[in-house]
Design an enzyme around this catalytic site. Structure first.
Site, mmCIF file in Angstrom:
data_model
loop_
_atom_site.group_PDB
_atom_site.id
_atom_site.type_symbol
_atom_site.label_atom_id
_atom_site.label_comp_id
_atom_site.label_asym_id
_atom_site.label_seq_id
_atom_site.Cartn_x
_atom_site.Cartn_y
_atom_site.Cartn_z
ATOM 1 N N SER A 1 0.791 -1.233 0.000
ATOM 2 C CA SER A 1 0.000 0.000 0.000
ATOM 3 C C SER A 1 0.821 1.281 0.000
ATOM 4 O O SER A 1 0.449 2.247 -0.634
ATOM 5 C CB SER A 1 -0.991 0.013 1.149
ATOM 6 N N THR A 2 1.958 1.296 0.677
ATOM 7 C CA THR A 2 2.703 2.547 0.654
ATOM 8 C C THR A 2 4.082 2.311 0.068
ATOM 9 O O THR A 2 4.584 1.194 0.057
ATOM 10 C CB THR A 2 2.877 3.122 2.067
#
Ligand SMILES: [Zn+2]
Length: 697
Positions: A25-26
């Site tokens: 996700s990041t």
């Protein structure tokens, strides 16, 4: 891998492609969580074990660094869904399948499509066939769990923050002018210069009532404003720069300067398109509002008063309300007018009239944007005259005398600025001395360090010299603000103004420049009457009202009496004849002019009077051709007979064109050989007009 995995995989699946979907996700996860990424790629082996060829496995990893909370801008996930729905995917691989989508809606949609397209799903725990009830239940559960996990995670983080905020203990970066003390409490910045400057900002705003004027005063006085660096190598340092408009607004809007701890002034919402939108909340909805939680620069009352003043001046200012420079054209208030109804700047339109260009002020910005009629339109000529009279009345020696006295008071304030600027010089001197001491203390053997420090010292000395020079210059300028000579010049101008203003040789453009020197803006509202609200430079204001001007047609409206007369005359006369009759009786049009046939025609149309043609037809009169066929004559004969008075004709235009009276039992007959002039004329059945009907054959 469980044994039944192989049973679920059928040749029909193996023929199609396997899609391996990878997401972190990041960006930080992408770099730090290498292990997880490796595991995700490792799934490829599972697919090969189940019978897919390595070249049949497509990896979708375009979403690395994208959050899974929504599919909106995850290109990779969308591509995956597309491939599945087109029936190209035999199996979808994902580390924890629920990771495919962390939003239940996206996930369930994918399951639905997989079931329809007969696509399998594989994660580290096994193979699932979404078409089977059991598998689908399990997958759905995994998706729900995953969403719940995200929720709990977020709730825990958020809950901690909110709790701290509620107690006023949440660490928020203090705005300039505040600092945390050793015990974690917020105090005024111990730097006196910073404190003084911030107080000066609030004082100046209170005096001028405008953020712009505050900036202008700071700039004119050469006072710099502190700003703290929050990131980078110089983190925590204060730099001094020119004050900016946005800074003033930020300070005025920040409740912390009134000693109030606040949290949750905005709310962030995610839109359907996945974009975040920040919404400013009204005060009642702020999460935390703790008055008097730390020392303040201003009172809460003052804070609210400041905001109120800002809102008021926002009525007249704004992005699309910028002024335009003076142009040719007689409209004095061009570029200065604000619509009193919607607050937008009004534009200008010129109409060409006999008397010359005639200005009209129009508020059309909103109308243009929403395709609506203009908000309001105000004829300019009268407005300009009123404003011009007002200026002549206001710009006189007495008024200027007052202004000059105020100016003198300002002089006193210059000394205050002078003190602050002096502090700036002292700070520079202190820094230079500090650099010198540091240089002195270093071991001369340590050449590298000594050199660096020497450079630093030199820089500080230069800065000091600069600050000192600037200070002296400013001081000199301030001293020059006033002398008797200038004062006399200003007074002379006041004497001169009316003459200059009225001088026909003065150009419109120059007149407009003069107005701009005196007037800030003019707000106009048109209702029963026109209200002008003038704001002068320096804060004075005046309100003037003037009656709504007559509409153009009202100006030359013809008397009802005359219209009646025309109505009567139409029974017996043509337009030209009516005009002559009216002129002879001394009647004049609404504009005071003699009547013409065109004018009568216009009135007939405008007041919907019955036309003469219709009136005559109603009496049973015939047209030339009808008459000719009724008497079995050639039309020319009808005309000839009429000319000799054997037939009666009545003109209905000035050309003239005629309508004919059908004569009674005494129909004239063709009588060859008898002279027309000797034959007996017929008697008319119609009332006769002033002018006998004549007809040229
Ligand atoms: Zn408007």
């Amino acid at each position: 891998m469980r044994a039944d995995a192989h049973q679920k995989v059928k040749p029909s699946h193996l023929k199609r492609t396997a899609y391996l979907y990878i997401r972190q996700s990041t960006l930080r996860q992408v770099f730090e969580n290498v292990e997880s990424t490796k595991r995700q790629y490792g799934l490829r082996q599972h697919a090969v074990a189940l019978g897919w060829q390595p070249d049949q496995i497509v990896v979708i990893d375009t979403d690395l660094g994208q959050s899974g909370a929504s599919a909106a801008d995850r290109e990779g996930f969308q591509r995956l869904v597309t491939e599945v729905s087109l029936g190209r995917a035999g199996i979808v691989l994902g580390l924890e399948v629920s990771r495919l989508a962390r939003n239940s809606m996206d996930w369930h949609r994918l399951l639905e499509i997989c079931a329809l397209a007969d696509t399998l799903i594989l994660d580290e725990d096994g193979v699932y066939d979404p078409a089977h009830f059991n598998d689908r239940l399990l997958l759905g559960l995994k998706g729900t769990m995953s969403e719940a996990e995200l929720h709990v995670l977020r709730a825990r983080l958020q809950g901690g923050i909110l709790n701290k905020a509620r107690r006023g203990e949440l660490f928020l970066r203090p705005p300039i002018g505040f600092a945390y003390d050793a015990l974690g409490g917020v105090v005024l910045d111990p730097d006196q210069q910073i404190q003084h400057t911030i107080r000066m900002l609030f004082d100046t705003f209170q005096r001028t009532g405008s953020a712009m004027a505050t900036v202008r005063e700071f700039r004119n006085a050469g006072v710099r404003f502190p700003r703290r660096i929050h990131s980078g190598p110089g983190k925590g340092d204060v730099i001094w720069g020119k004050l900016e408009h946005s800074q003033v607004l930020r300070l005025l809007h920040n409740p912390r300067y009134a000693g109030v701890f606040v949290y949750g002034r905005t709310r962030t919402r995610k839109g359907v398109d996945g974009e975040c939108r920040v919404q400013h909340l009204p005060r009642e909805e702020w999460h935390t509002f703790l008055p008097e939680s730390h020392p303040a620069y201003i009172s809460w009352q003052e804070y609210e008063r400041n905001l109120k003043r800002l809102r008021e001046s926002a009525q007249a200012m704004g992005l699309e309300r910028r002024k335009s420079p003076p142009r040719e054209g007689p409209a004095l208030l061009q570029g200065l007018i604000v619509c009193g109804k919607c607050g937008r700047r009004m534009t200008l339109r010129y109409h060409v009239r006999q008397a010359g260009l005639c200005p009209e002020y129009v508020c059309q910005r909103k109308g243009i944007e929403n395709a609506e009629p203009p908000c309001q339109r105000i004829p300019g000529a009268e407005v300009d005259r009123v404003v011009s009279d007002l200026l002549l009345e206001l710009v006189n020696p007495v008024a200027l005398e007052v202004a000059l006295t105020v100016q003198q008071e300002l002089q006193a304030r210059l000394e205050e600025s002078d003190r602050l600027r002096k502090q700036h010089v002292e700070r520079a001197r202190y820094e230079a001395e500090l650099a010198q001491r540091r240089y002195m203390r270093v071991d001369p053997e340590n050449r590298l360090v000594a050199d660096t420090l020497e450079v630093d010292w030199n820089q500080k000395l230069r800065a000091l010299a600069e600050a000192q020079e600037q200070y002296e210059q400013r001081r000199e300028q301030d001293r020059q603000v006033f002398n008797e000579e200038q004062r006399a010049a200003i007074m002379a101008l006041a004497q001169d103004f009316p003459r200059l203003w009225r001088d026909p040789a003065t150009e419109d453009r120059d007149r407009k420049r003069m107005i701009r020197l005196l007037v800030e803006d003019v707000t106009m509202v048109r209702s029963q009457e026109i209200t002008l609200h003038l704001r002068f430079r320096g804060g004075a204001a005046r309100t003037v009202t003037l009656p709504n001007p007559l509409r153009s047609w009202e100006g030359w409206m013809t008397d009802a009496e005359v219209v009646d007369q025309i109505d009567q005359l139409l029974n017996v006369q043509t337009f030209g004849e009516i005009a002559a009759t009216l002129n002879a009786s001394g009647f004049r049009s609404g504009k005071g002019q003699r009547f013409t046939s065109r004018y009568i025609a216009r009135i007939q149309k405008q007041y919907a009077l019955r036309s003469r043609f219709d009136r005559l037809r109603a009496l049973g009169l015939l047209t030339l051709h009808e008459m000719a066929s009724a008497l079995s004559l050639h039309p020319r004969t009808v005309k000839t007979w009429t000319a000799y008075g054997l037939l009666k004709a009545h003109a209905y235009t000035d050309k003239p064109e005629h309508l004919y009276e059908l004569v009674g039992p005494n129909v004239p007959r063709k009588a060859q050989g008898v002279k027309l002039s000797l034959r007996r004329p017929t008697a008319s059945v119609l009332p006769q007009g002033s002018k006998e009907v004549q007809c040229e054959a």
